[in-house]
Design an enzyme around this catalytic site. Sequence first.
Site, PDB file in Angstrom:
ATOM      1  N   LEU A 128       0.826  -1.199   0.000  1.00  0.00           N
ATOM      2  CA  LEU A 128       0.000   0.000   0.000  1.00  0.00           C
ATOM      3  C   LEU A 128       0.865   1.256   0.000  1.00  0.00           C
ATOM      4  CD1 LEU A 128      -2.542  -1.044   2.764  1.00  0.00           C
ATOM      5  CD2 LEU A 128      -3.040  -0.877   0.326  1.00  0.00           C
ATOM      6  N   ALA A 134       8.062   3.220   2.884  1.00  0.00           N
ATOM      7  CA  ALA A 134       8.812   4.280   3.548  1.00  0.00           C
ATOM      8  C   ALA A 134      10.297   3.941   3.506  1.00  0.00           C
ATOM      9  CB  ALA A 134       8.315   4.450   4.983  1.00  0.00           C
ATOM     10  N   ALA A 138      10.711   0.534   5.773  1.00  0.00           N
ATOM     11  CA  ALA A 138       9.767  -0.577   5.663  1.00  0.00           C
ATOM     12  C   ALA A 138       8.672  -0.235   4.659  1.00  0.00           C
ATOM     13  CB  ALA A 138       9.150  -0.879   7.033  1.00  0.00           C
ATOM     14  N   GLN A 139       7.837  -1.229   4.377  1.00  0.00           N
ATOM     15  CA  GLN A 139       6.661  -1.009   3.534  1.00  0.00           C
ATOM     16  C   GLN A 139       5.471  -1.706   4.162  1.00  0.00           C
ATOM     17  OE1 GLN A 139       8.616  -2.670   0.050  1.00  0.00           O
ATOM     18  NE2 GLN A 139       7.210  -4.419   0.024  1.00  0.00           N
ATOM     19  N   VAL A 140       4.259  -1.287   3.760  1.00  0.00           N
ATOM     20  CA  VAL A 140       3.035  -1.776   4.398  1.00  0.00           C
ATOM     21  C   VAL A 140       2.170  -2.511   3.382  1.00  0.00           C
ATOM     22  CG1 VAL A 140       0.937  -1.129   5.639  1.00  0.00           C
ATOM     23  CG2 VAL A 140       3.073   0.099   6.068  1.00  0.00           C
ATOM     24  N   LYS A 159       3.386  -4.242   8.398  1.00  0.00           N
ATOM     25  CA  LYS A 159       4.579  -3.443   8.124  1.00  0.00           C
ATOM     26  C   LYS A 159       5.788  -4.379   8.087  1.00  0.00           C
ATOM     27  CE  LYS A 159       7.044   0.635   9.868  1.00  0.00           C
ATOM     28  NZ  LYS A 159       7.013   1.727  10.884  1.00  0.00           N
ATOM     29  N   ASP A 178       7.977  12.240  14.631  1.00  0.00           N
ATOM     30  CA  ASP A 178       7.996  12.145  13.167  1.00  0.00           C
ATOM     31  C   ASP A 178       6.587  12.365  12.596  1.00  0.00           C
ATOM     32  OD1 ASP A 178       9.265  11.848  10.756  1.00  0.00           O
ATOM     33  OD2 ASP A 178       9.241   9.668  10.748  1.00  0.00           O
TER      34      ASP A 178
END
Length: 537
Positions: free
Chosen positions: A165, A168, A171-173, A187, A324
């Site tokens: 989806l 970053a 990581a990725q989701v 994640k 953040d």
Amino acid sequence: MATRSLWRSVAKLALYGTALSGGAAAAAISTSENPATSLKICTTVPLRLVRDSFTAAAIAFDYEYSLLGLAEGSAERAEVKRECHRRGAERLRELCFRNGGIYIKLGQHIGQLEYLVPEEYVQTMRASMLNRCPVSSYEQVCEVFKKELGGMPDEIFAEFEPVPLASASLAQVHAARTHGGEKVAVKVQHSHIADTADVDCATVELIVNTLHWVFPSFDYRWLVDEMRESVPKELDFIVEAKNSVKCLENFRRLSPQLAECVYAPSVFWNLSTSKLLTMEFMDGAEISDVKKIQRLGIQPSEVAKLVSQAFSEMIFKHGFVHCDPHAANLLVRPMPSGRRNFFGMKKPQLVLLDHGLYKELDYSTRINYAALWRGLVFADVRAIKENSVKLGAGEDLYVLFAGILTMRPWKKVIDPAADHLVIQGNDSERSELQMYASQYFLEISELLRRLPRVILLLLKTNDCLRAVNNSLMQGSSLQTYFITARASSEAIIEAKIRKWSFLSALSIWLEEILLEVRLLSMEVAMWLLHLRKALSG
């Protein structure tokens, strides 16, 4: 001469780094449980070091060569310098994308330093670092699953979407559905990023130190120190999960009036590890997507108010701060309870994502920072100076510190007008800001080197929140400072009550009355400004 020295320095740096990395490679591979992974790391690191070195040299050489012979202060030099900034920003952006990992984090951080780096760098990094992050392949995702949970994604979950989806820096989701039927967001840490993070920090530190040696005015060593402290925490997703739980608990315990308005996704602990985090799936609008927020039946001004309230409570009362809060980490959705405001619009709920980077403020730092912000909002010169010094700015740089916090020149900071801190965000103000950044570059660098790392992260948080507020309100608003004034003043009063005695009770009572009078005057001023704006529009 400086350029030739730089070229020699970075060439030696690349050569020595490559030799040292190559010498260590054989030992690393022979002792590793996964020789293939170690071989990949050991062959990648020297390449990154060479890439870093020559990118730094190319940027420096461009400035030296392009500006050669141009008179200081001339219009021609200013124009050429802007072109150098643009080319340098593009080179740095490409370096961050090619190296990935913490380099993306570095680029994101640079995108928040509008009080220090040229506008071309800020705009280039902001435009690309949040939406062009590298994506791990499905095979790499499966590798992480196998190692962390002992099975493939389609075995662990009833459904698993191979295409992420979002992605970053670390990581990725992916969307998925558990065997129990719950829709979740998974994640997944980018493959091997934990293995290369330490080396990446070391190579960045080497480059920064070399540039500082050749150009003493270039001192970003504080940024490397901050990265070394924060990256290991962000790479441990169990720490992130615990942070999200603690954050919500703080709102329930210390700020119950906002507990229903702030949310974080629930964690599925049995499906989470240090490199893989399974959370409740959240639907909502990204905080900067004003049109979608309006389609949800929510007023953007209500969202801006909620963001200011939530982070003021975290900073001044909880002492446990999400550091953040850029647009991709904040979602908005209608309150699940269906509550509406006086005008029938849906009440917003703020959903906090990515809890990897938190900072805990000790008691004295929290109270001094609250006293500083109260002084800034009420234009109290004595309080600004006293608390800036307590926080580490020193008596010589407290004016600059106040300017960085508020993004306003000193004459505006101490202006008694109610809206003295409000930023209009027009071209004139941006030009003035860049002029100050250029004029006081050395002093700003010294200030950032001098301040404690916790304050540096609060500066980053402050910058992120300012950008969010600007996207929601098309500029800053007096409402934000009204909320800041109340939360910071209440934190100071609560601190005094902790030391309560019979003799101090009267002064605390009088201070509370004075606070309400001041806040009432700010509310009246805010109402009059809105009325004037409506009549003139």
